[in-house]
Each structure stands twice: as structure tokens, then as C-alpha cells.
Design an enzyme around this catalytic site. Structure first.
Site, PDB file in Angstrom:
ATOM      1  N   ASP A   1      15.577  -6.602   3.558  1.00 52.05           N
ATOM      2  CA  ASP A   1      14.678  -6.189   3.058  1.00 52.05           C
ATOM      3  C   ASP A   1      14.547  -5.845   2.052  1.00 52.05           C
ATOM      4  O   ASP A   1      16.473  -6.163   1.220  1.00 52.05           O
ATOM      5  CB  ASP A   1      13.379  -5.883   4.079  1.00 52.05           C
ATOM      6  N   ASP A   2      13.711  -5.510   1.235  1.00 48.49           N
ATOM      7  CA  ASP A   2      13.263  -4.836  -0.119  1.00 48.49           C
ATOM      8  C   ASP A   2      14.504  -3.551  -0.491  1.00 48.49           C
ATOM      9  O   ASP A   2      15.360  -3.346   0.817  1.00 48.49           O
ATOM     10  CB  ASP A   2      12.520  -3.688  -0.292  1.00 48.49           C
TER      11      ASP A   2
ATOM     12  N   LYS B   1      13.217 -14.316   2.104  1.00 50.30           N
ATOM     13  CA  LYS B   1      12.259 -14.127   1.945  1.00 50.30           C
ATOM     14  C   LYS B   1      12.032 -13.754   0.390  1.00 50.30           C
ATOM     15  O   LYS B   1      12.065 -12.379   0.200  1.00 50.30           O
ATOM     16  CB  LYS B   1      11.810 -13.050   2.528  1.00 50.30           C
TER      17      LYS B   1
ATOM     18  N   ASP C   1       8.831 -12.378  -2.295  1.00 51.50           N
ATOM     19  CA  ASP C   1       7.745 -11.322  -1.526  1.00 51.50           C
ATOM     20  C   ASP C   1       7.415 -12.064  -3.269  1.00 51.50           C
ATOM     21  O   ASP C   1       7.511 -11.775  -3.870  1.00 51.50           O
ATOM     22  CB  ASP C   1       8.389 -10.063  -1.766  1.00 51.50           C
TER      23      ASP C   1
ATOM     24  N   SER D   1       6.089 -15.595   0.238  1.00 45.64           N
ATOM     25  CA  SER D   1       4.931 -14.293   0.426  1.00 45.64           C
ATOM     26  C   SER D   1       3.283 -15.142  -0.255  1.00 45.64           C
ATOM     27  O   SER D   1       2.575 -14.103  -0.582  1.00 45.64           O
ATOM     28  CB  SER D   1       4.780 -12.697  -0.006  1.00 45.64           C
TER      29      SER D   1
ATOM     30  N   ARG E   1       3.898 -15.580   4.926  1.00 46.65           N
ATOM     31  CA  ARG E   1       3.382 -14.610   5.106  1.00 46.65           C
ATOM     32  C   ARG E   1       2.534 -15.259   4.102  1.00 46.65           C
ATOM     33  O   ARG E   1       1.908 -15.112   3.218  1.00 46.65           O
ATOM     34  CB  ARG E   1       3.758 -13.074   4.754  1.00 46.65           C
TER      35      ARG E   1
ATOM     36  N   ASP F   1       0.717  -6.521   6.043  1.00 44.09           N
ATOM     37  CA  ASP F   1       2.459  -5.557   6.092  1.00 44.09           C
ATOM     38  C   ASP F   1       1.266  -5.324   7.774  1.00 44.09           C
ATOM     39  O   ASP F   1       0.951  -4.848   8.004  1.00 44.09           O
ATOM     40  CB  ASP F   1       3.008  -5.136   5.570  1.00 44.09           C
TER      41      ASP F   1
HETATM   42  C1  GLA Z   1       5.061  -6.651   0.932  1.00 44.75           C
HETATM   43  C2  GLA Z   1       6.188  -7.514   1.941  1.00 44.75           C
HETATM   44  C3  GLA Z   1       6.935  -6.311   3.006  1.00 44.75           C
HETATM   45  C4  GLA Z   1       8.141  -5.363   2.737  1.00 44.75           C
HETATM   46  C5  GLA Z   1       8.159  -4.874   1.416  1.00 44.75           C
HETATM   47  C6  GLA Z   1       9.085  -4.748   0.454  1.00 44.75           C
HETATM   48  O1  GLA Z   1       4.670  -5.542   1.300  1.00 44.75           O
HETATM   49  O2  GLA Z   1       4.647  -7.699   2.830  1.00 44.75           O
HETATM   50  O3  GLA Z   1       7.282  -7.624   4.741  1.00 44.75           O
HETATM   51  O4  GLA Z   1       8.933  -7.037   2.039  1.00 44.75           O
HETATM   52  O5  GLA Z   1       7.698  -5.324   0.530  1.00 44.75           O
HETATM   53  O6  GLA Z   1       8.669  -3.423  -0.090  1.00 44.75           O
END
Ligand code: GLA
Length: 451
Positions: free
Chosen positions: A76-77, A152, A154, A186, A211, A215
Site C-alpha cells: 500500500d502507500d 490500486k 488511489d 478508488s 473502492r 476506509d
Molecule cells: C486511502 C485509501 C486507503 C489507503 C490509504 C493510503 O485512504 O482509501 O485504503 O490506501 O489511502 O494512504
């Protein structure tokens, strides 16, 4: 499948089908368990570095998760350097990912797993790392060169009005790399306050999954807020959900502090009834066996992965109890099999005792159904529409059954049966082919069974 064709030759809906994600994706993602922890001195085993993802890949394999379908590890991030290199290319953080992303992808591939990465369409990711805006082509090419299998993308730090431009543009760039990369958007999650701007038919043409709500975090409140949103939106969600295009209610938080076993069973039940992506975010190195059993329940996963890919519907609702029904295979025309679940949203009060009459939830076929309890792994045998099952549902718990249409399904082999008569629990095994001579439904009708 149009994946390797230049965009020029693509027309209409076919243009946007990359052939991926025919069943909901299953894997592990770091965000909800490890967030943006980058201090590997203070948190050597809980920070975003290559070892974390290698550990989780090892766990997926040694814990047998891969065998039941969990086949991907997703970064992820917070994985990159704060700046691109002099050619404008993203660089993995040199201290935390010293071997680089291509090597990490290889680590996954060598173990039969897929490799997912995170980026953001905006100028920066939500965590403040370089975003893809105006670097769409080079980033898609970089991910393909790193052998990434899933992206993914975002939507922080970009004007909402740009989303219908940016997400399709990135899809085009991914496609032009020639590498099959599953694409998670997203896009609608940033339009929660503007439902009128969300066109899932359009989004489904570009994205394999998306999404669309806040979250998740490791709390019952968060799980229930997602379920309530999906309940409210189901008429818009259900027709736009299916093979290759999945609404994603966010990660499974099973095994995390704050989530009890009953809550785990409930999250898994509802995510399976929805045919939602099953992407865990937890620490597989320390998860308890009972939580592992929930995550690896093959019968639940089979319903989640049912080839029809139909999102189940909330068909009855009361203050505490939601009743969900989902069509599954075997089905033929009007002849349908179903999975059904009762969810107790109330985590405070005691058990709820409920009588489920099959006809009352739409199971009316005169030939009846072979009913199986997904969590106790017990066959209830042949039940007809007038028959009932009496259940007790724990606070924040769920019951979950499949009902195979008797006219389409001839059970084979030995199965375990269990029934409770005046507080005595009987369990036995018998050949299912003998069922014709022993109507378990008749037995249940006269001896109400409670589990
Ligand atoms: C957003 C996404 C999360 C995650 C964060 C990372 O909030 O919805 O799922 O990926 O960013 O910063």
C-alpha cells in the site's frame, strides 16, 4: 480479450475488458494492519519494508492460505522515495526496499503469488508520496517493467472533476504496456457526497474493482458502517457487480485487536454473500487459529468465488437483524440455488433466537433444497419450503447456509449430520445417496433442530 491489442482496434465494451478478475480477488494488503509505519528502527517487524511483504508471502504459503485462494500480496502507500529520479521514474525507498520492486515481485512469483502495488492518480498519494498525475504513462510502464500484477490507484490530491479523465487514461496506459495488470480504482470513494456523479457502468468499463466508501478500520463500528452503506446502495451496486468488475467494501480486518471471533465470522459472511474482494489486512505471523479457520473456510470462499459472481441482497431488515440472500450455482433458468445469512448487528445484547422458514426468504421450489451450515460444517439434509431452521445468533454474529436446489444437485459421498434432540446432540455420517430412504427434512420437521 483485448489486452494486447492497440487501443485503436478496441470498440465498445470489449475495449475495456482485460479478462482479469473473473472471480473476486483474494490476497493480503498492508494498509489497515501496518498503515504508513516507516520507522523500522522502532518497529523492525511492523514497518513498510520488503521484509514485511516477504514475511506475509511466506505466511500465505506456509499457512495454506494460497491453497484456498489467497494468491496476492499488495503493497500500500509509503513505499517510494519522496522524489522521482532524474528521468521522472518512481523509485522504491532505498533503505526499506533495498532489493527494489522487481526483486520483490520475483519473490512473490517464485512462490506462485501475484504482486500488487499502490499509487495515486493525484499529485501526491494520501500519505504525501509522489502521485502519478502527469506521469501516467511512465508509471504504468514502470509497474509493468517491475512485473506488477495488480495496481490500486488511489484518488487523493486531485480534483474530483479529473477522475473520469484520469482513471480511464491510466487504464489505457496499463493496457498499452501489454502486461495483464488488474486495476483497482478508488474513483467512486472520492464521490461519496456526490452519488449523482457515480456511474458504475462507466467505472466497470475501466476498472476491475473499485473502492466506493470510507476506509475500514479494526472495529465493529467501521464494519457496520460499511455494511449499512452497502445496504442503502444495493439497488445501484447489485446490477453493476459481477465477473471482472467488483465493488470493494475494503479489507478484511479478521485477526486484528478489537475484532472478536463473532465479528470475524460476520465480516467474512457478508463479504462472501456480496462476492466482494477478500483482501486481508492483519498480521499473519501472529494470528490465532480460530481466526485463521474463519479466513480459510472453504465453503464460505466457494460462495464468494461462485462463478455467477452475483452480489447478495438484503431482503429483510429489522433494528438488529439483516437477512441476505445470494443466488449461486447450481442454477438453471428459474431453478436457483442460494446462499443465505442472518447478521446480528447488535454487539451488546444477548443471543437472538430466530426461526428461519425457507419460504419466508424466497426458497420456494417444491423439490426442496439440500441445506448446509457453512460455519458448523453440518448438513441439514433435504428441507422443503415449509420447513424451518431455528438458530441462535451471537451478538455481532451471523449464521450462514447454502441451499442447493434438490432438482439440480445430487449430493455424493459421506457427509456428517448433526441434530440436537432435547439437549442431546447426535452426530452421524452416512452416504448422501441414501437420503432417498431417510428424509432428514422430515426428521427436522418433527424435531426442530437448533445449533
Ligand atoms: C486511502 C485509501 C486507503 C489507503 C490509504 C493510503 O485512504 O482509501 O485504503 O490506501 O489511502 O494512504
Amino acid at each position: 480479450m483485448r489486452l494486447l491489442l492497440p487501443l485503436l482496434f478496441c470498440v465498445g465494451a470489449f475495449c475495456l475488458d482485460n479478462g482479469l478478475g473473473r472471480t473476486p480477488p483474494m490476497g493480503w494488503m498492508s494498509w489497515t494492519a501496518f498503515y504508513c509505519e516507516i520507522d523500522c528502527v522502532k518497529h523492525p517487524t511492523g514497518c513498510i519494508n520488503e521484509q514485511l511483504y516477504k514475511d506475509m508471502a511466506d505466511q500465505l504459503v506456509s499457512g495454506g492460505y494460497d491453497k484456498v485462494g489467497y494468491k496476492s500480496v499488495h503493497i500500500d502507500d509509503c513505499w517510494s522515495e519522496m522524489e522521482r529520479d532524474s528521468h521522472g521514474i518512481l523509485v522504491a525507498n532505498k533503505t526499506r526496499f533495498p532489493s527494489g520492486m522487481k526483486a520483490l515481485a520475483k519473490y512473490m512469483h517464485d512462490r506462485g503469488l501475484k504482486f500488487g502495488i499502490y499509487e495515486d492518480y493525484g499529485t501526491k498519494t494520501c500519505g504525501g508520496y509522489p502521485g502519478s498525475y502527469k506521469h501516467e504513462k511512465v508509471d504504468a510502464q514502470t509497474f509493468a517493467a517491475w512485473d506488477v500484477d495488480y495496481l490500486k490507484l488511489d484518488g487523493c490530491n486531485i480534483d474530483q472533476a479529473m477522475m473520469p479523465i484520469g482513471y480511464p487514461l491510466f487504464e489505457k496506459e496499463l493496457n498499452e504496456t501489454g502486461r495483464p495488470i488488474m486495476y483497482s480504482c478508488s474513483w467512486p470513494a472520492y464521490l461519496i457526497d456526490h452519488p449523482e456523479l457515480v456511474n458504475y457502468n462507466l467505472i466497470g468499463k475501466y476498472c476491475n474493482t473499485w473502492r466506493n466508501f470510507d476506509d475500514i478500520n479494526s472495529s465493529w463500528k467501521s464494519i457496520i458502517s460499511i455494511i449499512s452503506y452497502y445496504d442503502k446502495m444495493q439497488d445501484k451496486h447489485i446490477p453493476t457487480h459481477g465477473p471482472g468488475k467488483w465493488h470493494d467494501p475494503d479489507m478484511l480486518v479478521i485477526g486484528n485487536k478489537g475484532i472478536t471471533l463473532d465479528m470475524s465470522i460476520s465480516q467474512f459472511t457478508v463479504w462472501c454473500i456480496w462476492s466482494a474482494p477478500l483482501i486481508m489486512s492483519n498480521d499473519l505471523r501472529i494470528i490465532g487459529d480460530s481466526f485463521k479457520d474463519v479466513l480459510k473456510n472453504k465453503e464460505a470462499i466457494k460462495i464468494n468465488q461462485d462463478p455467477l459472481g452475483i452480489m447478495g441482497r438484503l431482503i429483510k431488515n429489522s433494528t438488529d437483524i439483516g437477512v441476505y440472500v445470494k443466488q449461486i450455482t447450481p442454477s438453471k433458468g428459474d431453478k436457483k440455488s442460494f446462499a443465505f445469512a442472518y447478521l446480528n448487528r447488535n454487539e451488546k445484547e444477548g443471543y437472538k433466537r430466530i426461526e428461519i422458514q425457507l419460504a419466508s426468504i424466497g426458497l420456494t421450489d417444491p423439490a426442496g433444497y439440500y441445506v448446509h451450515d457453512i460455519w458448523s460444517h453440518v448438513d441439514l439434509g433435504l428441507l422443503r419450503s415449509g420447513d424451518s431452521i431455528v438458530v441462535s445468533i451471537a451478538p455481532a454474529g451471523s449464521v450462514f447456509f447454502r441451499a442447493d436446489l434438490a432438482s439440480l444437485h445430487q449430493p455424493k459421498g459421506k457427509r456428517r449430520y448433526k441434530f440436537d434432540n432435547s439437549n442431546v446432540v447426535y452426530e452421524f455420517e452416512r452416504e448422501q445417496s441414501q437420503l432417498g430412504r431417510f428424509d432428514f427434512g422430515d426428521y427436522l420437521r418433527t424435531n426442530r433442530v437448533q445449533f
